[in-house]
Design an enzyme around this catalytic site. Structure first.
Site, PDB file in Angstrom:
ATOM      1  N   GLY A   1     -23.899  16.346 -39.590  1.00  0.00           N
ATOM      2  CA  GLY A   1     -24.358  15.695 -38.365  1.00  0.00           C
ATOM      3  C   GLY A   1     -23.263  15.741 -37.326  1.00  0.00           C
ATOM      4  N   HIS A   2     -23.571  16.314 -36.174  1.00  0.00           N
ATOM      5  CA  HIS A   2     -22.592  16.387 -35.077  1.00  0.00           C
ATOM      6  C   HIS A   2     -23.136  15.614 -33.901  1.00  0.00           C
ATOM      7  CE1 HIS A   2     -21.296  20.589 -36.642  1.00  0.00           C
ATOM      8  NE2 HIS A   2     -20.650  19.615 -37.232  1.00  0.00           N
TER       9      HIS A   2
ATOM     10  N   ASP B   1     -16.884  14.668 -40.549  1.00  0.00           N
ATOM     11  CA  ASP B   1     -17.004  13.692 -39.459  1.00  0.00           C
ATOM     12  C   ASP B   1     -15.716  13.541 -38.650  1.00  0.00           C
ATOM     13  OD1 ASP B   1     -19.577  13.135 -40.527  1.00  0.00           O
ATOM     14  OD2 ASP B   1     -18.635  11.830 -41.999  1.00  0.00           O
TER      15      ASP B   1
ATOM     16  N   LYS C   1     -17.700  17.963 -31.240  1.00  0.00           N
ATOM     17  CA  LYS C   1     -17.169  17.865 -29.877  1.00  0.00           C
ATOM     18  C   LYS C   1     -16.177  19.003 -29.607  1.00  0.00           C
ATOM     19  CE  LYS C   1     -13.835  16.071 -26.928  1.00  0.00           C
ATOM     20  NZ  LYS C   1     -13.034  15.104 -26.227  1.00  0.00           N
TER      21      LYS C   1
ATOM     22  N   LYS D   1     -15.631  17.621 -35.198  1.00  0.00           N
ATOM     23  CA  LYS D   1     -15.725  19.090 -35.023  1.00  0.00           C
ATOM     24  C   LYS D   1     -16.746  19.457 -33.960  1.00  0.00           C
ATOM     25  CE  LYS D   1     -17.032  19.919 -39.212  1.00  0.00           C
ATOM     26  NZ  LYS D   1     -16.893  18.588 -39.752  1.00  0.00           N
TER      27      LYS D   1
ATOM     28  N   GLN E   1     -19.020  19.863 -42.765  1.00  0.00           N
ATOM     29  CA  GLN E   1     -18.315  18.926 -43.652  1.00  0.00           C
ATOM     30  C   GLN E   1     -16.802  19.054 -43.428  1.00  0.00           C
ATOM     31  OE1 GLN E   1     -21.049  20.902 -45.337  1.00  0.00           O
ATOM     32  NE2 GLN E   1     -22.238  19.229 -44.479  1.00  0.00           N
TER      33      GLN E   1
HETATM   34  P1  IMP Z   1     -24.543  16.582 -50.150  1.00  0.00           P
HETATM   35  O1  IMP Z   1     -23.870  17.550 -49.234  1.00  0.00           O
HETATM   36  O2  IMP Z   1     -25.760  15.941 -49.551  1.00  0.00           O
HETATM   37  O3  IMP Z   1     -24.792  17.153 -51.513  1.00  0.00           O
HETATM   38  O4  IMP Z   1     -23.526  15.353 -50.392  1.00  0.00           O
HETATM   39  C1  IMP Z   1     -22.318  15.500 -51.131  1.00  0.00           C
HETATM   40  C2  IMP Z   1     -21.210  14.646 -50.537  1.00  0.00           C
HETATM   41  O5  IMP Z   1     -20.807  15.202 -49.299  1.00  0.00           O
HETATM   42  C3  IMP Z   1     -21.631  13.204 -50.240  1.00  0.00           C
HETATM   43  O6  IMP Z   1     -20.511  12.360 -50.464  1.00  0.00           O
HETATM   44  C4  IMP Z   1     -21.966  13.232 -48.765  1.00  0.00           C
HETATM   45  O7  IMP Z   1     -21.827  11.963 -48.164  1.00  0.00           O
HETATM   46  C5  IMP Z   1     -20.910  14.205 -48.275  1.00  0.00           C
HETATM   47  N1  IMP Z   1     -21.305  14.902 -47.040  1.00  0.00           N
HETATM   48  C6  IMP Z   1     -22.202  15.888 -46.915  1.00  0.00           C
HETATM   49  N2  IMP Z   1     -22.268  16.294 -45.626  1.00  0.00           N
HETATM   50  C7  IMP Z   1     -21.390  15.555 -44.943  1.00  0.00           C
HETATM   51  C8  IMP Z   1     -20.982  15.537 -43.567  1.00  0.00           C
HETATM   52  O8  IMP Z   1     -21.439  16.320 -42.716  1.00  0.00           O
HETATM   53  N3  IMP Z   1     -20.030  14.618 -43.245  1.00  0.00           N
HETATM   54  C9  IMP Z   1     -19.479  13.800 -44.174  1.00  0.00           C
HETATM   55  N4  IMP Z   1     -19.819  13.782 -45.452  1.00  0.00           N
HETATM   56  C10 IMP Z   1     -20.765  14.663 -45.843  1.00  0.00           C
END
Ligand code: IMP
Length: 408
Positions: A39-40, A12, A17, A15, A198
């Site tokens: 999520g972007h 978050d 943008k 990236k 991520q």
């Molecule tokens: P998972 O990817 O759904 O297995 O989640 C594992 C951890 O990564 C959790 O703490 C989620 O909140 C975090 N996470 C997964 N994708 C994102 C992202 O795009 N942004 C921020 N945190 C993420």
């Protein structure tokens, strides 16, 4: 030329943008990791787009975007997203492709993800999208790749309802499938952006394990899962915010104290719109953790940093950043692997003067307030890495480029 863009914190960082901005000069954008957990948000004029699976460059009419080999793809989520884009006038035909080495997320993985999470005494806080399960299946060699979809032999170990589901989506998925290494080789004179998902601290190997996602979020993922080898990457950019956020559970040494700093946390959450694009969860907030950022620079060979959300600090008289940890009374200047140490780590904070001025319309670095430049200079010195781009707002144009990553 090939550039990799990764998040340098816990995701978050903005990236989406930055990839969208840099994509103006690229022809191909490859997202190499993650799935619909990401999520972007991209803002163009009055329009806002939330993307989860499709790489950020898709909003330009002439860019080719590819879901890379390291991605885990939920077909329903993908085709919903593509339908949303189409309904908003974005024509994606003949320019969205999927590596045939990418894996699928089957519906039962989502259920299993939620059940496993509910059974954990210490939940990770997953997004519940079946991501960890898809990567586990991949590692246990029970996963399903696009290349397997028309190979009946490869499907024999699946349950009947998996096969039905695959048959439902097979035609649409295979229509987009490509052999990614050949595609990139055939376009080797193009400018290509490799987009991470991520962030570095959520990477399965380098992140705050086990409170991580299951894919390769670091720069190495571009080479392992982006269809090219490591020596073909010309530059690695790390995107980070002026402060830190985290969603889900896990250690966060510089997190605001919920008693004494709760109003600051709420201020940053509201001003920086710090609510999950995928889950809507409010993000945990804290000061910039320079120990963690320096670690991210080190393990990912980040050549230059991209600072985002600087404008969120516009109205603060002063603020702090974490420059070391204290663990059991001992000063620690590196990012430890032990979750226990990180959970106990007390941040050693350094104070910075605020600038009390809106920076949104600033376009030249020299025109940023002196206090903002002092903050940036400190970050550069601490991380031994230049900050080449500064984002001062959500729109494409709210961007200050000190040095374009596309210049050799
Ligand atoms: P998972 O990817 O759904 O297995 O989640 C594992 C951890 O990564 C959790 O703490 C989620 O909140 C975090 N996470 C997964 N994708 C994102 C992202 O795009 N942004 C921020 N945190 C993420």
């Amino acid at each position: 030329m090939n550039i990799t863009v990764i998040g340098a914190q816990w995701g978050d960082e903005g990236k989406g943008k930055i990839v969208d901005y840099l994509a103006a000069d690229a022809q191909i954008i490859v997202r190499f990791s993650g799935g619909a957990n990401a999520g972007h948000t991209i803002v163009i004029g009055n329009e806002q787009f939330a993307l989860h699976l499709v790489p950020s460059g898709v909003l330009y009419p002439d860019k080719r975007v590819i879901l890379g080999s390291g991605m885990v793809i939920d077909p329903e989520a993908l085709f919903d997203e593509l339908a949303m884009l189409e309904s908003r006038g974005i024509n994606w035909n003949d320019r969205v492709f999927i590596s045939d080495r990418a894996h699928l997320v089957l519906p039962r993985y989502r259920e299993m993800d939620r059940q496993m999470e509910a059974a954990r005494k210490r939940p990770i806080g997953t997004t519940g999208r079946g991501i960890g399960l898809a990567y586990s299946m991949k590692a246990s060699r029970d996963g399903v790749r696009l290349a397997d979809l028309s190979d009946e032999d490869r499907l024999v170990n699946l349950e009947e309802k998996d096969i039905e589901y695959i048959k439902k989506w097979r035609g649409r998925l295979l229509a987009l499938a490509i052999d990614l290494p050949s595609f990139l080789y055939n376009h080797k004179n193009n400018y290509t952006l490799f987009e991470g998902a991520q962030g570095a601290l959520l990477d399965l190997d380098s992140g705050t394990y086990p409170f991580v996602s299951s894919g390769m979020s670091g720069a190495a993922g571009a080479a392992a899962q982006g269809g090219i080898g490591p020596r073909k990457i010309d530059r690695v950019l790390g995107v980070f915010k002026a402060y830190s956020t985290r969603v889900g559970n896990g250690p966060f040494p510089s997190e605001f104290d919920e008693h004494s700093q709760s109003s600051l946390c709420q201020f940053i959450r509201d001003t920086g719109r710090e609510y999950g694009v995928t889950t809507g969860r409010p993000r945990r907030c804290g000061y910039l953790d320079l120990v963690a950022l320096r670690y991210a620079c080190l393990v990912n060979s980040i050549d230059s940093l991209v600072l985002t959300h600087l404008d969120v600090y516009d109205t603060l008289d002063d603020f702090e950043a974490c420059v070391a940890y204290k663990v059991n009374g001992k000063l620690l200047e590196y990012f430890p692997a032990g979750i226990g140490d990180l959970a106990k780590a007390e941040p050693v904070l350094r104070k910075f003067k605020g600038w009390n001025k809106a920076v949104k319309h600033t376009r030249a670095y020299e025109e940023l307030p002196m206090e903002a430049r002092e903050y940036i200079a400190f970050i550069e010195e601490y991380c031994e890495t230049p900050v080449d781009i500064v984002s001062v707002g959500y729109e494409r144009s709210d961007t200050i480029v000190r040095k374009s990553p596309w210049t050799r």
